[in-house]
Design an enzyme around this catalytic site. Structure first.
Site, short mmCIF file in Angstrom:
data_model
loop_
_atom_site.label_atom_id
_atom_site.label_comp_id
_atom_site.label_asym_id
_atom_site.label_seq_id
_atom_site.Cartn_x
_atom_site.Cartn_y
_atom_site.Cartn_z
N ARG A 106 -15.26 14.13 14.80
CA ARG A 106 -14.10 15.04 14.63
C ARG A 106 -14.51 16.39 15.19
NH1 ARG A 106 -10.29 15.90 9.37
NH2 ARG A 106 -9.48 13.98 10.27
N HIS A 133 -5.06 12.34 17.39
CA HIS A 133 -5.59 11.75 16.15
C HIS A 133 -5.26 10.24 16.19
CE1 HIS A 133 -7.24 11.52 12.29
NE2 HIS A 133 -6.42 12.26 11.58
N GLN A 136 -5.25 7.88 13.03
CA GLN A 136 -4.10 8.16 12.17
C GLN A 136 -2.87 7.40 12.67
OE1 GLN A 136 -4.02 10.45 9.33
NE2 GLN A 136 -2.18 9.22 9.03
N ASP A 227 3.97 16.97 9.45
CA ASP A 227 2.54 17.35 9.31
C ASP A 227 2.50 18.85 9.03
OD1 ASP A 227 -0.25 17.41 9.41
OD2 ASP A 227 -0.36 17.27 11.61
N CYS A 266 0.64 12.69 7.41
CA CYS A 266 -0.75 12.22 7.53
C CYS A 266 -1.65 12.78 6.42
CB CYS A 266 -1.31 12.60 8.89
SG CYS A 266 -1.20 14.36 9.23
N ARG A 294 -5.52 3.92 6.66
CA ARG A 294 -6.54 4.52 7.53
C ARG A 294 -7.75 3.59 7.61
NH1 ARG A 294 -6.77 9.84 8.72
NH2 ARG A 294 -8.44 9.07 10.05
N1 CP Z 1 -5.20 12.59 7.69
C1 CP Z 1 -6.47 12.99 7.81
O1 CP Z 1 -7.10 12.85 8.86
O2 CP Z 1 -7.00 13.51 6.68
P1 CP Z 1 -8.40 14.25 6.59
O3 CP Z 1 -8.29 15.51 7.40
O4 CP Z 1 -8.60 14.53 5.12
O5 CP Z 1 -9.47 13.36 7.14
N1 NVA Z 2 -2.60 18.41 12.50
C1 NVA Z 2 -3.54 18.41 11.41
C2 NVA Z 2 -3.88 17.02 11.02
C3 NVA Z 2 -4.82 16.88 9.87
C4 NVA Z 2 -5.19 15.47 9.56
C5 NVA Z 2 -4.77 19.19 11.79
O1 NVA Z 2 -5.25 19.03 12.93
O2 NVA Z 2 -5.26 19.96 10.97
#
Ligand code: CP
Ligand code: NVA
Length: 311
Positions: A106, A133, A136, A227, A266, A294
């Site tokens: 990430r 993502h 997701q 989101d 999400c 997930r």
């Molecule tokens: N939806 C998601 O990716 O959650 P986290 O940021 O908690 O991993």
């Molecule tokens: N769009 C959000 C998604 C989190 C899972 C972010 O990038 O923070």
């Protein structure tokens, strides 16, 4: 072209065919339905997770999911010291691949993943970046397939900030034959390049895409998805954007203007900002199904890219 161009990275899904995407969704359904057939799929495999940003769902679902596949996860906390400050991501990738069978990462910038993948001779899986993502999105279409029997010909409607989640929903949805509606406030639209690529995929797969600033375009939605208004790494004060986003809040009144039976997010969600608390807790909410899925979706990805199927 990467140094290891035949290995199976999952950075975007943008280069997958519709047949490959549908096969992966079928695999995810099977991994969920018959986990006993996959409990040795990652036996003797070690996966490294290296995250620059916080996570609850992604981190825990990968860790427990890998355990259920008979594999082992090593978590490297790079939040304190961002992945690319100490050495080049290409070198991080090359080193990790000396021991690991796969890397889950990430990052802030998509380019960091590309570099990591270029250095690593093992598969790299995108666990969220600024642009995508993918894990997701697969989990969310898995939920849609469970609720509707199929995602083909259905309509996924995203409302809110045009972001990484929006991009992946569009790409994966277009490949799976699911119509797409994307509604954002002016100035918060999705990436034009990704919109253009999604339009090409949509054309090839007979999918309708509507991109607009008007919530009146939501009528045909089967699922309304939203989101956070401010993604991780965006330091804009909430007060600066709140008024602009308020008409795009997903609430009961908005749901009633549509055909949608379900709402998705999400998470992490901000109650009574992008979605009302009561809708989150209602029987229209698929948020916990998404969270559960997930793990199944990611396990399917790892079975396909890293593991071996014993079924
Ligand atoms: N939806 C998601 O990716 O959650 P986290 O940021 O908690 O991993
Ligand atoms: N769009 C959000 C998604 C989190 C899972 C972010 O990038 O923070």
């Amino acid at each position: 072209m990467t140094a290891f161009s035949n290995k199976n990275d999952l950075l975007t899904f943008s280069d997958w065919s519709s047949a490959e995407m549908n096969a992966l969704l079928d695999l995810a359904l099977d991994v969920k339905a018959r986990p006993e057939n996959y409990n040795q799929a990652l036996a003797n495999k070690n996966i490294v997770a290296i995250f620059e940003k916080p996570s609850l769902r992604t981190r825990v679902s990968f860790d427990i999911g890998i355990n259920k596949l008979g594999g082992h996860l090593v978590y490297v906390d790079s939040q304190g010291a961002p992945l690319k400050d100490r050495e080049d991501p290409v070198d991080v990738g090359a080193n990790l691949a000396c021991w690991a069978d796969g890397i889950v990462s990430r990052v802030y910038e998509h380019k960091t993943l590309v570099d990591l993948a270029q250095g690593a001779k093992v598969p790299v899986i995108n666990a969220l970046c600024d642009l995508y993502h993918p894990c997701q999105a697969l989990a969310d279409y898995l939920g849609m397939a469970e609720k509707f029997g199929s995602v083909k010909g259905k309509t996924m409607a995203y409302v809110g900030d045009g972001n990484n989640v929006t991009h992946s929903l569009l790409i994966v949805g277009a490949l799976l034959g699911c119509n797409q509606v994307v509604i954002t406030p002016k100035g918060f639209e999705i990436s034009p390049n990704i919109a253009q690529h999604a339009a090409k995929l949509a054309y090839e797969n007979n999918v309708d895409i509507t991109i607009s600033n008007s919530i009146d375009e939501l009528e045909k939605a089967d699922i309304i998805y939203t989101d956070t208004w401010l993604s991780m790494g965006d330091d804009t004060p909430l007060a600066d954007i709140k008024e602009k986003f308020a008409p795009y809040q997903v609430n009961e009144a908005l749901m009633q203007k549509t055909n949608a039976s379900f709402v998705m997010h999400c998470q992490p969600a901000h109650r009574d900002l992008e979605i009302t608390s009561s809708l989150m807790d209602s029987d229209k909410s698929l948020l916990m199904l998404q969270a559960e899925n997930r793990m199944h979706a990611q396990n399917a990805i790892m079975v396909a890219l890293i593991g071996k199927q014993d079924s």
